[in-house]
Motif scaffolding. Structure first.
Motif, PDB file in Angstrom:
ATOM      1  N   GLY A   1       0.819  -1.205   0.000  1.00  0.00           N
ATOM      2  CA  GLY A   1       0.000   0.000   0.000  1.00  0.00           C
ATOM      3  C   GLY A   1       0.849   1.248   0.000  1.00  0.00           C
ATOM      4  O   GLY A   1       2.043   1.202  -0.312  1.00  0.00           O
ATOM      5  N   MET A   2       0.263   2.364   0.386  1.00  0.00           N
ATOM      6  CA  MET A   2       0.934   3.668   0.388  1.00  0.00           C
ATOM      7  C   MET A   2       1.512   3.955   1.770  1.00  0.00           C
ATOM      8  O   MET A   2       0.767   4.121   2.740  1.00  0.00           O
ATOM      9  CB  MET A   2      -0.053   4.759   0.002  1.00  0.00           C
ATOM     10  CG  MET A   2      -0.489   4.709  -1.451  1.00  0.00           C
ATOM     11  SD  MET A   2       0.854   5.142  -2.593  1.00  0.00           S
ATOM     12  CE  MET A   2       1.124   6.855  -2.149  1.00  0.00           C
ATOM     13  N   THR A   3       2.824   4.030   1.862  1.00  0.00           N
ATOM     14  CA  THR A   3       3.454   4.273   3.163  1.00  0.00           C
ATOM     15  C   THR A   3       3.277   5.714   3.633  1.00  0.00           C
ATOM     16  O   THR A   3       3.620   6.031   4.776  1.00  0.00           O
ATOM     17  CB  THR A   3       4.958   3.944   3.122  1.00  0.00           C
ATOM     18  OG1 THR A   3       5.589   4.745   2.106  1.00  0.00           O
ATOM     19  CG2 THR A   3       5.174   2.472   2.815  1.00  0.00           C
ATOM     20  N   GLU A   4       2.780   6.585   2.777  1.00  0.00           N
ATOM     21  CA  GLU A   4       2.507   7.957   3.194  1.00  0.00           C
ATOM     22  C   GLU A   4       1.048   8.150   3.596  1.00  0.00           C
ATOM     23  O   GLU A   4       0.638   9.269   3.938  1.00  0.00           O
ATOM     24  CB  GLU A   4       2.881   8.931   2.071  1.00  0.00           C
ATOM     25  CG  GLU A   4       4.378   8.921   1.772  1.00  0.00           C
ATOM     26  CD  GLU A   4       4.772   9.950   0.741  1.00  0.00           C
ATOM     27  OE1 GLU A   4       4.009  10.908   0.532  1.00  0.00           O
ATOM     28  OE2 GLU A   4       5.852   9.802   0.145  1.00  0.00           O
ATOM     29  N   ASP A   5       0.287   7.072   3.597  1.00  0.00           N
ATOM     30  CA  ASP A   5      -1.119   7.127   3.989  1.00  0.00           C
ATOM     31  C   ASP A   5      -1.245   6.780   5.466  1.00  0.00           C
ATOM     32  O   ASP A   5      -0.866   5.695   5.904  1.00  0.00           O
ATOM     33  CB  ASP A   5      -1.935   6.141   3.148  1.00  0.00           C
ATOM     34  CG  ASP A   5      -3.404   6.163   3.518  1.00  0.00           C
ATOM     35  OD1 ASP A   5      -4.092   7.132   3.172  1.00  0.00           O
ATOM     36  OD2 ASP A   5      -3.858   5.203   4.192  1.00  0.00           O
ATOM     37  N   SER A   6      -1.779   7.705   6.262  1.00  0.00           N
ATOM     38  CA  SER A   6      -1.845   7.539   7.714  1.00  0.00           C
ATOM     39  C   SER A   6      -2.682   6.335   8.123  1.00  0.00           C
ATOM     40  O   SER A   6      -2.302   5.579   9.033  1.00  0.00           O
ATOM     41  CB  SER A   6      -2.407   8.805   8.370  1.00  0.00           C
ATOM     42  OG  SER A   6      -1.537   9.889   8.179  1.00  0.00           O
ATOM     43  N   ALA A   7      -3.819   6.137   7.461  1.00  0.00           N
ATOM     44  CA  ALA A   7      -4.694   5.021   7.818  1.00  0.00           C
ATOM     45  C   ALA A   7      -4.006   3.690   7.554  1.00  0.00           C
ATOM     46  O   ALA A   7      -4.062   2.763   8.380  1.00  0.00           O
ATOM     47  CB  ALA A   7      -6.000   5.111   7.035  1.00  0.00           C
ATOM     48  N   PHE A   8      -3.335   3.579   6.421  1.00  0.00           N
ATOM     49  CA  PHE A   8      -2.608   2.350   6.080  1.00  0.00           C
ATOM     50  C   PHE A   8      -1.504   2.083   7.095  1.00  0.00           C
ATOM     51  O   PHE A   8      -1.319   0.949   7.563  1.00  0.00           O
ATOM     52  CB  PHE A   8      -2.017   2.460   4.676  1.00  0.00           C
ATOM     53  CG  PHE A   8      -1.116   1.328   4.300  1.00  0.00           C
ATOM     54  CD1 PHE A   8      -1.644   0.100   3.909  1.00  0.00           C
ATOM     55  CD2 PHE A   8       0.261   1.474   4.348  1.00  0.00           C
ATOM     56  CE1 PHE A   8      -0.800  -0.957   3.568  1.00  0.00           C
ATOM     57  CE2 PHE A   8       1.106   0.426   4.014  1.00  0.00           C
ATOM     58  CZ  PHE A   8       0.575  -0.794   3.614  1.00  0.00           C
TER      59      PHE A   8
END
Length: 199
Positions: free
Chosen positions: A29-36
């Motif tokens: 996923g996206m490592t800059e996405d807080s929820a992820f």
């Protein structure tokens, strides 16, 4: 023959673990996405306040928001670790790194609660500031220098890093300060310079 006991094995292993974890998460996923990131071990104080996810006080130390965040921390880890670990030994190095990272996260959590403002947090910088603090103490004990790094250079490095943290957005300065102070104090408690024996 190379003295393998002097190789900073722990420093290299910690850096490798951070990189591998980052690569694994990047494929998912996206490592800059807080929820992820929160789903995969980043720290979120309201969960801690509810008695949940205490493990994130540790796991968040091995997660990073994006490639530049990872690289900035790993370069600093390798530079400081290569000087500190051979001087204090692997066990002390691990104790100071993990202990400072934990204390940095606890100080960060306390600050969030006191401010009533919460954000998802992750990164190794609290632990890294801890080994900066430890190296600063070791340099003081060694009359101003450890390897190629002087006390003045360390103070400048820590000062510039803290200045960047206070002038940039999204940087957890409470974790940095908590880690720096914790690392210095842990070094005070665990490091004793060996005096040469006199015969």
């Amino acid at each position: 023959m190379r003295n393998y006991k002097k190789l900073p094995i722990c420093t290299i292993a910690i850096a490798a673990a951070n990189v591998l974890i980052f690569l694994g998460l990047s494929f998912m996923g996206m490592t800059e996405d807080s929820a992820f990131m929160m789903e995969h071990g980043a720290m979120y104080v309201p969960y801690l306040m509810n008695g949940e996810q205490y493990y994130t006080l540790i796991t968040s130390m091995f997660l990073h928001f994006g490639f530049s965040h990872l690289m900035n921390n790993m370069v600093m880890l390798l530079v400081i670790g290569y000087s500190l670990e051979p001087e204090i030994g692997k066990i002390r190095f691990l104790l100071i790194y993990l202990g400072s990272g934990l204390m940095g996260n606890l100080v960060s959590a306390w600050f969030d609660v006191s401010q009533g403002s919460y954000a998802v947090s992750a990164g190794a910088s609290g632990a890294i500031f801890g080994i900066v603090g430890a190296l600063l103490y070791v340099a003081i004990r060694n009359h101003g220098r450890v390897g190629e790094i002087s006390t003045r250079g360390l103070v400048l490095m820590a000062g510039l890093s803290l200045y960047y943290g206070f002038t940039a957005q999204g940087v957890d300065n409470a974790a940095h300060i908590g880690g720096l102070v914790s690392g210095f104090l842990l070094a005070v408690l665990t490091y004793w310079k060996h005096k040469p024996k006199q015969y």
